[in-house]
Design an enzyme around this catalytic site. Structure first.
Site, PDB file in Angstrom:
ATOM      1  N   CYS A  84       0.839  -1.201   0.000  1.00  0.00           N
ATOM      2  CA  CYS A  84       0.000   0.000   0.000  1.00  0.00           C
ATOM      3  C   CYS A  84       0.877   1.254   0.000  1.00  0.00           C
ATOM      4  O   CYS A  84       1.815   1.354   0.786  1.00  0.00           O
ATOM      5  CB  CYS A  84      -0.898  -0.004   1.239  1.00  0.00           C
ATOM      6  SG  CYS A  84      -1.833   1.526   1.428  1.00  0.00           S
ATOM      7  N   CYS A  90       0.497   5.586   7.436  1.00  0.00           N
ATOM      8  CA  CYS A  90      -0.826   5.232   7.958  1.00  0.00           C
ATOM      9  C   CYS A  90      -0.716   4.263   9.134  1.00  0.00           C
ATOM     10  O   CYS A  90       0.037   3.292   9.100  1.00  0.00           O
ATOM     11  CB  CYS A  90      -1.650   4.604   6.834  1.00  0.00           C
ATOM     12  SG  CYS A  90      -3.300   4.116   7.365  1.00  0.00           S
ATOM     13  N   ASP A 324     -27.623 -11.766  23.366  1.00  0.00           N
ATOM     14  CA  ASP A 324     -26.697 -10.668  23.103  1.00  0.00           C
ATOM     15  C   ASP A 324     -27.220  -9.450  23.853  1.00  0.00           C
ATOM     16  O   ASP A 324     -28.419  -9.317  24.102  1.00  0.00           O
ATOM     17  CB  ASP A 324     -26.638 -10.366  21.601  1.00  0.00           C
ATOM     18  CG  ASP A 324     -25.399  -9.571  21.215  1.00  0.00           C
ATOM     19  OD1 ASP A 324     -24.455 -10.171  20.652  1.00  0.00           O
ATOM     20  OD2 ASP A 324     -25.373  -8.352  21.460  1.00  0.00           O
ATOM     21  N   CYS A 422     -11.439 -12.767  19.532  1.00  0.00           N
ATOM     22  CA  CYS A 422     -10.586 -11.837  18.772  1.00  0.00           C
ATOM     23  C   CYS A 422      -9.427 -11.343  19.638  1.00  0.00           C
ATOM     24  O   CYS A 422      -8.764 -10.381  19.265  1.00  0.00           O
ATOM     25  CB  CYS A 422     -11.410 -10.674  18.239  1.00  0.00           C
ATOM     26  SG  CYS A 422     -12.300  -9.795  19.523  1.00  0.00           S
TER      27      CYS A 422
END
Ligand SMILES: C[S@@+](CC[C@H](N)C(=O)[O-])C[C@H]1O[C@@H](n2cnc3c(N)ncnc32)[C@H](O)[C@@H]1O
Length: 465
Positions: A84, A90, A324, A422
Site C-alpha cells: 500500500c 498510515c 446478546d 478476537c
C-alpha cells in the site's frame, strides 16, 4: 479495524542510535535493544526481528521507549515492500512490511504464547487461516472537514492526526468508491477541521452508511447528506451526533444480508464480521465443531449478534437459542423466518453481569461463544462449573420454551463448546477455565481476517475430557 486514535507520547527526539530487533511486540512493533549493549528497550514500528536498525528515541512508553525507525541497516529476509502506498505513514495497518507466511506464523505464535502463559503450552495450535485483503465489507474510517475535498482515512502512526488514504487496499471496491464520494461531499456537512467517523457496511441491497458528526448539520448540511445518499446510491444513511441516538436521514432500500441462507435486515449499528470471507471461514469452523451432534440438539449462541452462527446452525437442523446485549441485533435476529418458526429464540441479556447459570445451561448439547475482546470470564466460569455433559446429551424440549428460566433438573453442561475470540489473552484465560472445569481442547485454529494488522482471531473446540 476502526479509526481509533493511537496514544502519542512524543517528546522532542534525542540522538539516533543503532539497535538490534529481537522480537515483535503484541501490537506488531519491533522490540529492540541498543547494538552497543545495555538494557534499554525500544518499541519501533516498522522494524522486524533480526534486523539491525538506526532509530531515534521519542519518549517513554510503558516499560520502554518509543522510537522512530530512521533506517534499516541489515534487513530481515522476511522484509517485503509494503503493497500500500500509504503504509509508511498510515496507522491502519501494522505489518505490511512482513512477508505474509511469516505474518501468519507470528499470529499463530501469539495464540501459542497466550495459551502457554495459562499453562496450556502443550496444546496443538493449527496453522493460521489467512484471508485476502480488499474484502472488507465493513469499515470504520475517520473524517475531517476541509474547504475542498475532505479527509477520509485513518490516523497516522502513533498520532491523532487523520490522514487521507485514497489508495487503501482494505475495502471492497464499493466501499472504496464510497470513500471517494465522502471526500467530495464532506465540505457540505463537516466544517473545516471538524472530525467525525463513518461506519460503512456493504449489504446485498447497497451500502448502509452511519455517520457520526460532532454537531448537528444545518439545513444546507442535511441537503448535502441527502445528495450524498443519491450520488453514492446508498441503501441507507443514518446520522448520530457525538455518539448520540441514531437518526435516519435516507432509506432508499432496506439493507439486507444473508446469514446461513436466511435474509436478515440489519439495523445500522450492531456488530458484523468485517468480511464475507471471514464470516464464512468462522462459520465453517463452528459448523464443523458441532457436526457430531444429532439433528434437533439444542445449541446456545452466546454473544450471538445478528445470528452469524445461529442462523447457519439452525439451517443444519439444530435448535438455537441466542443471547446478546444489543437489543437491535436481537430484534433483527428475532424477526427472521427461522425465529418466527420457533427454530431460533433470541433474547437480550448482559452476559457479563448476568451470565447464564448452571440451571439454565442444563439440557443444551452445544454452546458457541463469540464475546468481545474482554472475553467471557463470568459466562465461561458458569459453563465450567456446570461441567461437560455426555456427547449428544438428550435434550428436554421443555427448556426451549424457557427464556432466562431455570429447568428443575440438576445442571449438566454442554458436551461441546466452541469459543470464537478476537483476543488471544482473554481466549487463553477462558480456555483455562474450561479445561479446569473438565473440558478438553480438541483443536485451536487462528484466523486472520484483519489482514496486515496485529490482530488475530481464534476458533477452538472443547469437549468432554
Ligand atoms: C465479536 S461480536 C460477535 C457477534 C456474532 N457472534 C457475530 O459473529 O456476528 C461480540 C458480540 O458481543 C455482544 N456483547 C458485548 N458485550 C456483551 C455483554 N455484556 N453481554 C452480551 N453480549 C455482549 C456484542 O453486542 C456483539 O454482538
Amino acid at each position: 479495524m476502526t479509526a481509533a486514535p493511537r496514544k502519542s507520547r512524543k517528546r522532542p527526539s534525542s540522538s539516533p542510535l543503532e539497535a538490534i530487533v529481537h522480537a515483535l511486540g503484541d501490537r506488531g512493533d519491533g522490540l529492540a535493544r541498543p547494538a552497543s549493549g545495555g538494557e534499554r528497550l525500544f518499541y519501533v514500528a516498522g522494524a522486524l526481528p533480526g534486523e539491525r536498525v538506526r532509530l531515534r528515541p521519542q519518549g517513554r512508553k510503558g516499560d520502554g521507549e518509543i522510537a522512530e525507525l530512521e533506517a534499516v541497516i541489515e534487513a530481515s529476509a522476511e522484509r517485503v515492500d509494503p503493497p500500500c502506498p500509504h503504509a509508511a505513514l498510515c496507522g491502519g495497518c501494522d505489518l505490511q512490511h512482513l512477508d505474509p507466511p511469516a505474518l501468519a506464523d507470528w499470529k499463530r505464535d501469539k495464540v501459542v504464547r497466550a495459551l502457554a502463559h495459562r499453562g496450556l503450552g502443550t496444546v496443538t495450535v493449527d496453522q493460521t487461516l489467512s484471508l485476502p485483503a480488499g474484502t472488507r465489507r465493513r469499515l470504520s474510517v475517520g473524517l475531517r472537514g476541509r474547504a475542498r475535498h475532505g479527509v477520509c482515512g485513518f490516523f497516522a502512526r502513533e498520532s491523532h492526526r487523520l490522514i487521507d488514504t485514497p489508495h487503501c487496499l482494505l475495502p471492497t471496491p464499493p466501499l472504496a468508491a464510497l470513500m471517494e464520494h465522502l471526500r467530495r461531499a464532506l465540505p457540505g456537512f463537516l466544517a473545516p477541521a471538524a472530525e467525525g467517523t463513518a461506519l460503512m457496511t456493504e449489504t446485498e441491497t447497497g451500502i448502509d452508511l452511519r455517520l457520526d458528526l460532532p454537531t448537528a448539520p444545518e439545513l444546507t448540511g442535511r441537503e448535502a447528506l441527502a445528495a450524498l445518499a443519491e450520488d453514492a446510491d446508498l441503501a441507507r444513511l443514518t446520522l448520530t451526533i457525538a455518539g448520540g441516538s441514531e437518526e435516519p436521514v435516507a432509506l432508499r432500500r432496506a439493507p439486507k444480508l444473508t446469514l446461513g441462507g436466511t435474509p436478515v435486515l440489519p439495523p445500522p449499528g450492531p456488530f458484523l464480521q468485517p468480511s464475507v470471507d471471514g464470516e464464512r471461514a468462522l462459520t465453517d469452523l463452528v459448523l464443523a465443531a458441532f457436526e457430531d451432534l444429532p439433528a434437533g440438539a439444542v445449541i446456545a449462541d452466546l454473544f450471538c449478534g445478528l445470528g452469524t452462527f445461529a442462523l447457519p446452525l439452525a439451517a443444519r437442523g439444530f435448535k438455537l437459542r441466542g443471547w446478546d446485549i444489543e437489543s437491535s441485533a436481537i430484534g433483527a435476529l428475532g424477526a427472521t423466518a427461522p425465529a418466527r418458526a420457533g427454530k431460533v429464540q433470541a433474547t437480550t441479556r448482559d452476559l457479563f453481569r448476568r451470565p447464564l447459570v448452571a440451571e439454565e445451561l442444563a439440557g443444551w448439547s452445544g454452546v458457541v461463544l463469540d464475546p468481545p475482546r474482554a472475553g467471557a470470564k463470568a459466562q465461561v466460569e458458569a459453563l465450567a462449573a456446570a461441567g461437560p455433559g455426555p456427547l449428544g446429551a438428550p435434550v428436554r424440549p421443555s427448556i426451549l420454551g424457557i427464556v432466562g428460566g431455570a429447568p428443575a433438573a440438576a445442571a449438566t453442561g454442554p458436551s461441546v463448546i466452541v469459543l470464537v475470540s478476537c483476543a488471544p489473552a482473554s481466549f487463553a484465560r477462558d480456555a483455562r477455565a474450561l479445561v479446569d472445569g473438565g473440558y478438553r481442547i480438541d483443536w485451536v485454529r487462528p484466523v486472520d481476517q484483519f489482514t496486515w494488522s496485529h490482530h488475530v482471531e481464534v476458533v477452538a473446540r472443547f469437549s468432554r475430557g
